[in-house]
Design a protein around this motif. Structure first.
Motif, PDB file in Angstrom:
ATOM      1  N   TYR A 228       4.019  -2.678  12.513  1.00 46.70           N
ATOM      2  CA  TYR A 228       3.739  -1.350  11.960  1.00 46.70           C
ATOM      3  C   TYR A 228       5.018  -0.535  11.836  1.00 46.70           C
ATOM      4  O   TYR A 228       5.953  -0.713  12.619  1.00 46.70           O
TER       5      TYR A 228
ATOM      6  N   TYR B  10       5.995   3.628  11.663  1.00 52.63           N
ATOM      7  CA  TYR B  10       5.560   5.009  11.763  1.00 52.63           C
ATOM      8  C   TYR B  10       6.745   5.936  11.510  1.00 52.63           C
ATOM      9  O   TYR B  10       7.889   5.590  11.767  1.00 52.63           O
TER      10      TYR B  10
ATOM     11  N   GLN C 293       7.957   9.885  12.631  1.00 52.24           N
ATOM     12  CA  GLN C 293       7.660  10.981  13.549  1.00 52.24           C
ATOM     13  C   GLN C 293       8.520  12.182  13.172  1.00 52.24           C
ATOM     14  O   GLN C 293       9.746  12.110  13.125  1.00 52.24           O
TER      15      GLN C 293
ATOM     16  N   GLY D 182       6.475  18.122  15.927  1.00 54.92           N
ATOM     17  CA  GLY D 182       5.205  18.815  15.876  1.00 54.92           C
ATOM     18  C   GLY D 182       4.128  18.112  15.069  1.00 54.92           C
ATOM     19  O   GLY D 182       3.044  18.676  14.870  1.00 54.92           O
ATOM     20  N   GLN D 183       4.403  16.894  14.585  1.00 60.51           N
ATOM     21  CA  GLN D 183       3.403  16.213  13.744  1.00 60.51           C
ATOM     22  C   GLN D 183       2.976  14.872  14.288  1.00 60.51           C
ATOM     23  O   GLN D 183       2.248  14.150  13.634  1.00 60.51           O
ATOM     24  N   GLY D 184       3.424  14.485  15.456  1.00 63.84           N
ATOM     25  CA  GLY D 184       3.023  13.193  15.998  1.00 63.84           C
ATOM     26  C   GLY D 184       3.534  12.054  15.135  1.00 63.84           C
ATOM     27  O   GLY D 184       4.505  12.184  14.394  1.00 63.84           O
ATOM     28  N   LEU D 185       2.860  10.905  15.203  1.00 63.81           N
ATOM     29  CA  LEU D 185       3.261   9.725  14.448  1.00 63.81           C
ATOM     30  C   LEU D 185       2.337   9.530  13.255  1.00 63.81           C
ATOM     31  O   LEU D 185       1.114   9.649  13.391  1.00 63.81           O
TER      32      LEU D 185
ATOM     33  N   LEU E  33       1.422   6.781  10.048  1.00 66.08           N
ATOM     34  CA  LEU E  33       1.570   5.377   9.668  1.00 66.08           C
ATOM     35  C   LEU E  33       2.090   5.259   8.239  1.00 66.08           C
ATOM     36  O   LEU E  33       1.503   5.813   7.305  1.00 66.08           O
TER      37      LEU E  33
ATOM     38  N   ASP F   1      -0.789   5.886   5.674  1.00 67.82           N
ATOM     39  CA  ASP F   1      -1.149   7.210   5.157  1.00 67.82           C
ATOM     40  C   ASP F   1      -0.045   7.856   4.319  1.00 67.82           C
ATOM     41  O   ASP F   1      -0.315   8.752   3.517  1.00 67.82           O
TER      42      ASP F   1
ATOM     43  N   PHE G 207      12.433  10.523  12.514  1.00 65.80           N
ATOM     44  CA  PHE G 207      12.577   9.469  13.519  1.00 65.80           C
ATOM     45  C   PHE G 207      11.596   8.366  13.139  1.00 65.80           C
ATOM     46  O   PHE G 207      10.396   8.620  13.005  1.00 65.80           O
TER      47      PHE G 207
ATOM     48  N   LEU H 178       9.750   4.737  13.824  1.00 68.22           N
ATOM     49  CA  LEU H 178       9.350   3.857  14.923  1.00 68.22           C
ATOM     50  C   LEU H 178       8.639   2.628  14.385  1.00 68.22           C
ATOM     51  O   LEU H 178       7.742   2.726  13.556  1.00 68.22           O
TER      52      LEU H 178
ATOM     53  N   GLN I 251      -0.245  -1.447  21.176  1.00 65.12           N
ATOM     54  CA  GLN I 251       0.876  -1.482  20.240  1.00 65.12           C
ATOM     55  C   GLN I 251       2.140  -1.184  21.049  1.00 65.12           C
ATOM     56  O   GLN I 251       2.228  -0.163  21.713  1.00 65.12           O
TER      57      GLN I 251
ATOM     58  N   PHE J  83       6.099  -0.337  21.116  1.00 67.37           N
ATOM     59  CA  PHE J  83       7.023   0.355  20.228  1.00 67.37           C
ATOM     60  C   PHE J  83       8.466  -0.018  20.510  1.00 67.37           C
ATOM     61  O   PHE J  83       8.859  -0.288  21.646  1.00 67.37           O
ATOM     62  N   GLY J  84       9.260   0.002  19.437  1.00 65.93           N
ATOM     63  CA  GLY J  84      10.700  -0.138  19.572  1.00 65.93           C
ATOM     64  C   GLY J  84      11.334   1.195  19.941  1.00 65.93           C
ATOM     65  O   GLY J  84      10.649   2.210  20.060  1.00 65.93           O
TER      66      GLY J  84
END
Lengths: 112, 118
Positions: free
Chosen positions: B33, B35, B37, B40-43, B45, B59, B88, B90, B107, B109-110
């Motif tokens: 996957y 993502y 980031q 203030g908006q999270g992750l 996809l 999305d 950022f 991920l 999941q 993450f790197g």
């Protein structure tokens, strides 16, 4: 309206306090619920994983899921300065838990 | 050590340039996957792949492209069509298998790549 809502904080508490972090969601199909912890400039790491409603405890951490209210919580007992991080809730409806929907993340600081 | 590596850690791009972010995993995971980031908006996809030579849009796929020629690798290209690429990024991987009762399907993450457009 976002599918998952999480108060971004920031939240600052003294060492030893009980911390409560929360997320609400709108999609009733979600059945897998996760909490990730992310330290500054790092990738998230899984903290808790819960399927459907109920509680799950792991050491100082407790995850609660209330599907009837579409509400999940993470409690941290005896909080430590090393718990200072951003906490992200995540949810999935698919059986492979692959398409995760994340909350905005709550930035938490534990003060010594 | 098993895990996910991303490179570079920091990347600077001039407007109008395409750049490719690397993601490699040695966990023998089928699913990978990408993502994005933002503060203030999270992750969110971007793309995901459940198997080699196959991938699906997430999305916010516009302005991005991916390939999955090898199980271990899932590079992401940020094209000049992406209007606001500073973020950022991920990469994550998972087994991709249906969750069995009592099992987690985590999941992993790197460490992320921070992309800045100059």
């Amino acid at each position: 309206q976002k599918e998952v809502e999480q108060d971004p904080g920031p939240l600052s508490v003294p060492e030893g306090a009980i911390v409560s972090l929360n997320c609400t969601y709108s999609n009733s199909a979600f059945q897998y619920f996760m909490w990730y912890r992310q330290y500054s400039r790092k990738g998230p790491e899984l903290l808790m994983y819960t399927y459907s409603s109920g509680n799950k405890e792991d050491g100082r951490f407790t995850a609660q899921v209330d599907k009837s209210s579409k509400y999940i919580s993470l409690f941290i007992r005896d909080s430590q300065p090393s718990d200072s991080a951003t906490y992200l809730c995540a949810m999935s409806a698919d059986q492979g838990a692959q398409k995760l929907v994340f909350g905005q993340g709550t930035r938490l600081t534990i003060n010594p | 050590d098993g895990g996910i590596t991303q490179s570079p850690k920091y990347l600077f791009r001039k407007e109008g340039q395409n750049v490719t972010l690397s993601c490699e995993q040695n966990l023998n995971h089928d699913a990978m996957y990408w993502y994005r980031q933002d503060p203030g908006q999270g992750l969110r996809l971007i793309y995901y792949s459940q198997i080699v030579n196959d991938f699906q849009k997430g999305d916010i796929a516009e302005g991005y492209s991916v390939s999955r020629e090898k199980k271990e690798s899932f590079p992401l290209t940020v094209t000049s069509a992406q209007k606001n690429p500073t973020a950022f990024y991920l990469c994550a991987s998972s087994t991709g298998h249906p969750v069995l009762a009592g099992e987690d399907n985590e999941q992993f993450f790197g460490p992320g790549t921070r992309l800045t457009v100059l």
